[in-house]
Scaffold this motif. Structure first.
Motif, PDB file in Angstrom:
ATOM      1  N   ASP A  21     -61.932  58.233 -24.124  1.00  0.00           N
ATOM      2  CA  ASP A  21     -62.720  57.018 -23.934  1.00  0.00           C
ATOM      3  C   ASP A  21     -62.595  56.557 -22.491  1.00  0.00           C
ATOM      4  O   ASP A  21     -61.505  56.542 -21.930  1.00  0.00           O
ATOM      5  CB  ASP A  21     -62.221  55.881 -24.831  1.00  0.00           C
ATOM      6  N   GLU A  67     -72.500  56.767 -25.841  1.00  0.00           N
ATOM      7  CA  GLU A  67     -72.417  55.520 -25.087  1.00  0.00           C
ATOM      8  C   GLU A  67     -72.392  54.341 -26.059  1.00  0.00           C
ATOM      9  O   GLU A  67     -73.228  54.258 -26.949  1.00  0.00           O
ATOM     10  CB  GLU A  67     -73.607  55.387 -24.153  1.00  0.00           C
ATOM     11  N   HIS A  68     -71.435  53.431 -25.848  1.00  0.00           N
ATOM     12  CA  HIS A  68     -71.336  52.226 -26.658  1.00  0.00           C
ATOM     13  C   HIS A  68     -71.515  51.036 -25.719  1.00  0.00           C
ATOM     14  O   HIS A  68     -70.556  50.604 -25.060  1.00  0.00           O
ATOM     15  CB  HIS A  68     -69.959  52.121 -27.327  1.00  0.00           C
ATOM     16  N   ASP A  71     -71.811  44.500 -26.649  1.00  0.00           N
ATOM     17  CA  ASP A  71     -72.646  43.651 -27.498  1.00  0.00           C
ATOM     18  C   ASP A  71     -73.095  42.427 -26.690  1.00  0.00           C
ATOM     19  O   ASP A  71     -72.304  41.833 -25.977  1.00  0.00           O
ATOM     20  CB  ASP A  71     -71.889  43.182 -28.738  1.00  0.00           C
TER      21      ASP A  71
END
Length: 74
Positions: A21, A67-68, A71
């Motif tokens: 990550d 890809e994150h 939020d």
């Protein structure tokens, strides 16, 4: 932006998969991905584009690149 994250799944021989990550750890930083000459480079960069942390992987060994994004809800 802080909270952006890229997850890289790499084949490391046989049936063994490793997950790495790269995360934007501070406000104003982002994660960028480049692919050059068979090498995938994932970097955490500042607002001005200066790389802070870089991970390099052979493109032939990368199984998945996810890809994150952060939020938008606070």
């Amino acid at each position: 932006m802080k909270g952006d994250r890229v997850e890289i799944v790499v084949e490391s021989g046989g049936d063994v998969l490793r997950t790495y990550d790269v995360v934007a750890t501070k406000a104003g930083r982002r994660v960028e991905i480049t692919n050059r000459r068979g090498v995938i480079e994932v970097s955490e960069v500042t607002r001005t584009g200066t790389p802070v942390r870089t991970a390099r992987f052979m493109a032939s060994r990368v199984v998945a690149l996810v890809e994150h994004p952060m939020d938008g809800e606070d």
